[in-house]
Design an enzyme around this catalytic site. Structure first.
Site, PDB file in Angstrom:
ATOM      1  N   PRO A 180      -9.938 -38.692 -46.607  1.00  2.00           N
ATOM      2  CG  PRO A 180     -10.410 -40.855 -47.358  1.00  2.00           C
ATOM      3  CD  PRO A 180     -10.772 -39.412 -47.589  1.00  2.00           C
ATOM      4  N   GLY A 181      -6.898 -39.733 -45.118  1.00  2.00           N
ATOM      5  CA  GLY A 181      -5.476 -39.944 -45.382  1.00  2.00           C
ATOM      6  C   GLY A 181      -5.052 -41.198 -44.651  1.00  2.00           C
ATOM      7  NE  ARG A 182      -4.620 -40.972 -38.285  1.00  2.00           N
ATOM      8  CZ  ARG A 182      -3.590 -40.331 -37.719  1.00  2.00           C
ATOM      9  NH1 ARG A 182      -2.525 -41.004 -37.371  1.00  2.00           N
ATOM     10  NH2 ARG A 182      -3.645 -39.035 -37.482  1.00  2.00           N
ATOM     11  NE  ARG A 228       0.996 -40.742 -36.330  1.00  2.00           N
ATOM     12  CZ  ARG A 228       0.281 -41.305 -35.393  1.00  2.00           C
ATOM     13  NH1 ARG A 228       0.609 -42.500 -34.936  1.00  2.00           N
ATOM     14  NH2 ARG A 228      -0.765 -40.705 -34.884  1.00  2.00           N
ATOM     15  CB  CYS A 234      22.026 -37.977 -29.615  1.00  2.00           C
ATOM     16  SG  CYS A 234      23.178 -39.280 -30.014  1.00  2.00           S
ATOM     17  CE1 TYR A 239      -0.810 -36.996 -41.984  1.00  2.00           C
ATOM     18  CE2 TYR A 239      -2.060 -38.792 -40.998  1.00  2.00           C
ATOM     19  CZ  TYR A 239      -2.018 -37.627 -41.732  1.00  2.00           C
ATOM     20  OH  TYR A 239      -3.178 -37.090 -42.234  1.00  2.00           O
TER      21      TYR A 239
HETATM   22  N1  LLP Z   1      -7.943 -32.932 -44.648  1.00  2.00           N
HETATM   23  C1  LLP Z   1      -7.299 -31.943 -44.012  1.00  2.00           C
HETATM   24  C2  LLP Z   1      -7.636 -30.569 -44.330  1.00  2.00           C
HETATM   25  C3  LLP Z   1      -6.331 -32.250 -43.057  1.00  2.00           C
HETATM   26  O1  LLP Z   1      -5.716 -31.266 -42.420  1.00  2.00           O
HETATM   27  C4  LLP Z   1      -6.019 -33.599 -42.780  1.00  2.00           C
HETATM   28  C5  LLP Z   1      -4.995 -33.948 -41.794  1.00  2.00           C
HETATM   29  C6  LLP Z   1      -6.700 -34.604 -43.496  1.00  2.00           C
HETATM   30  C7  LLP Z   1      -7.666 -34.232 -44.420  1.00  2.00           C
HETATM   31  C8  LLP Z   1      -6.427 -36.062 -43.313  1.00  2.00           C
HETATM   32  O2  LLP Z   1      -6.708 -36.504 -42.050  1.00  2.00           O
HETATM   33  P1  LLP Z   1      -6.655 -38.084 -41.747  1.00  2.00           P
HETATM   34  O3  LLP Z   1      -7.778 -38.749 -42.534  1.00  2.00           O
HETATM   35  O4  LLP Z   1      -5.342 -38.590 -42.168  1.00  2.00           O
HETATM   36  O5  LLP Z   1      -6.870 -38.165 -40.290  1.00  2.00           O
HETATM   37  N2  LLP Z   1       0.719 -35.988 -38.363  1.00  2.00           N
HETATM   38  C9  LLP Z   1      -0.440 -36.338 -37.577  1.00  2.00           C
HETATM   39  C10 LLP Z   1      -1.724 -36.164 -38.340  1.00  2.00           C
HETATM   40  C11 LLP Z   1      -1.933 -34.761 -38.836  1.00  2.00           C
HETATM   41  C12 LLP Z   1      -3.168 -34.604 -39.638  1.00  2.00           C
HETATM   42  C13 LLP Z   1      -3.249 -33.264 -40.249  1.00  2.00           C
HETATM   43  N3  LLP Z   1      -4.361 -33.084 -41.111  1.00  2.00           N
HETATM   44  C14 LLP Z   1      -0.281 -37.780 -37.082  1.00  2.00           C
HETATM   45  O6  LLP Z   1       0.736 -38.410 -37.361  1.00  2.00           O
HETATM   46  O7  LLP Z   1      -1.141 -38.267 -36.377  1.00  2.00           O
END
Ligand code: LLP
Length: 416
Positions: free
Chosen positions: A273-275, A311, A340, A369
């Site tokens: 998890p990231g987000r 975003r 701009c 992000y």
């Molecule tokens: N693992 C892999 C291999 C990934 O490519 C990603 C995200 C994650 C984990 C984490 O995903 P999350 O749990 O954060 O959904 N910039 C975009 C999101 C791009 C995500 C790319 N990969 C945004 O602002 O929505």
């Protein structure tokens, strides 16, 4: 949650635009995510997706909780190690790695995820030259469709990520890896996309991944040390229904546990998890530079733009906003960024208390992000970041200056 009065003070102390993170919330979110899975399957590891927010202090905070990391570049790997995340808790996943990055991965002894055989061959020969056997896994493409923005859906069959299960493409990659001396396949990986609110696509992907793990064992005798289900759990930006970690775990674990019955060992379950971990724990503070009424729209011009928060422009993302210290007396406005370009609108048709020059707008759910995707387009120096713990804010990244903008640049002799 950080009190508005503290946010106002931080904006005064450090200026705007300013990213502010609630460290206690990050820790609480990490713990609730981990607990949801660990209480149901002991051998769970959370490999935080560093791309969401790679600020050193946040990573250090997560490292202290015992969190692992999913990194996608040599830079992220470097920062994760500097933050104190152990090598054995790092997985290097990206669809395209340079030789230097592969060398670094080998030096740091982290697990490498390959999405193609060509990279596997390069990595294996680098490892073999150094007399090492590197731990690797493959990312597979489970061909599932998740309901999310097309730019962040990754599990579809025409996506650039992963090896297809069809035609035994992924199976053959493992077969190839087993023939090589420089690598040892020890896991399997999938990530179907990001900001996903429903469990169905995850369930489908897990079931396909488990079938594949069973096939690996039957056909090639491969016993996996781990199965990595990637990240993707969504967060709610405007009250939309999303899964809690508990609901998420309860939805996907049955297929995982079913699959285990046909394996002879108990692999680790990795999640990335990231987000979910950092998104809701961060806000972006921006100051109102000026206001303008046109016959068609009202604009509130702020000192952040899509260079600070990409975003809304990139994914049409909605980020909720409040005006600190104000309520009621609302009017419909577009919150316009300072880049701009017409596309630089941070919030369209928002009902906000009537704003005046100097007001601070707090843009919610920007911990993931946000800064990570910020740029210096229009030569606006990158903003600074503050981490709040126990109600006290500390600067964790200083604001870049105008001289920083030219610090790495050179004027050729002939132009001097
Ligand atoms: N693992 C892999 C291999 C990934 O490519 C990603 C995200 C994650 C984990 C984490 O995903 P999350 O749990 O954060 O959904 N910039 C975009 C999101 C791009 C995500 C790319 N990969 C945004 O602002 O929505």
């Amino acid at each position: 949650m950080i009190e508005d009065t503290l946010l106002v003070q931080l904006a005064k102390d450090y200026g705007t635009p300013l990213y502010v993170y609630d460290g206690d919330e990050v820790v609480a979110r990490y713990n609730s995510f981990l607990k949801a899975f660990k209480s149901r399957y002991k051998k769970t590891k959370v490999m935080y997706a560093v791309k969401a927010n790679s600020s050193l202090a946040l990573l250090r905070l997560l490292a202290k909780q015992g969190c692992g990391a999913d990194v996608v570049s040599g830079g992220e790997l470097f920062i994760a190690r500097k933050a104190g995340i152990k090598s054995e808790d790092i997985i290097f996943t990206s669809s395209s790695k340079t030789v230097q990055e592969l060398e670094l991965a080998l030096e740091e002894d982290v697990i490498v995820t390959h999405g193609n055989v060509s990279e596997l061959l390069t990595f294996s020969s680098i490892a073999e030259e150094r007399g090492k056997t590197a731990r690797i896994c493959f990312r597979v493409n489970p061909d599932v469709s998740s309901k999310t923005h097309p730019k962040i859906a990754t599990g579809l069959k025409n996506s650039k990520f992963g090896l297809h299960l069809e035609g035994d493409i992924a199976l053959k990659a493992y077969e190839k890896a087993l023939e090589l001396n420089g690598v040892k396949p020890i896991g399997v990986h999938a990530h179907i996309g990001s900001q996903i609110h429903e469990s169905q696509a995850f369930e489908e992907a897990v079931s396909k991944l488990m079938d594949f793990a069973v096939m690996l064992k039957k056909e090639l005798g491969v016993e996996l040390d781990f199965i990595d289900l990637g990240g993707g759990l969504g967060i709610s930006h405007q009250g939309e229904k999303t899964l809690t970690p508990k609901e998420f775990a309860e939805a996907i674990l049955p297929n995982f546990l079913n699959g285990l019955e046909d394996l002879s060992n108990e692999p680790y379950l990795y999640l990335e998890p990231g987000r979910y971990i950092v998104g809701p724990a961060g806000v972006l503070l921006t100051k109102v530079n000026s206001v303008k009424k046109t016959p068609y729209k009202n604009f509130v011009n702020v000192d952040a733009g899509f260079n600070t928060l990409a975003r809304p422009t990139l994914y049409d993302a909605y980020h909720h906003m409040t005006v600190l210290g104000k309520s009621g007396n609302e009017e419909l406005v577009d919150v316009a960024g300072n880049v701009c370009e017409s596309g630089d609108i941070l919030g369209r048709d928002r009902s906000l208390p009537k704003t005046s020059v100097g007001d601070i707008i707090s843009i919610k759910d920007c911990g993931a992000y946000g800064f990570a995707m910020a740029s210096e387009y229009n030569s606006q120096p990158l903003p600074c970041e503050v981490l709040v713990r126990g109600g006290i804010g500390e600067l964790i990244r200083t604001r870049r200056s105008y001289s920083d903008l030219i610090a790495e640049q050179k004027i050729p002799e002939a132009l001097k």
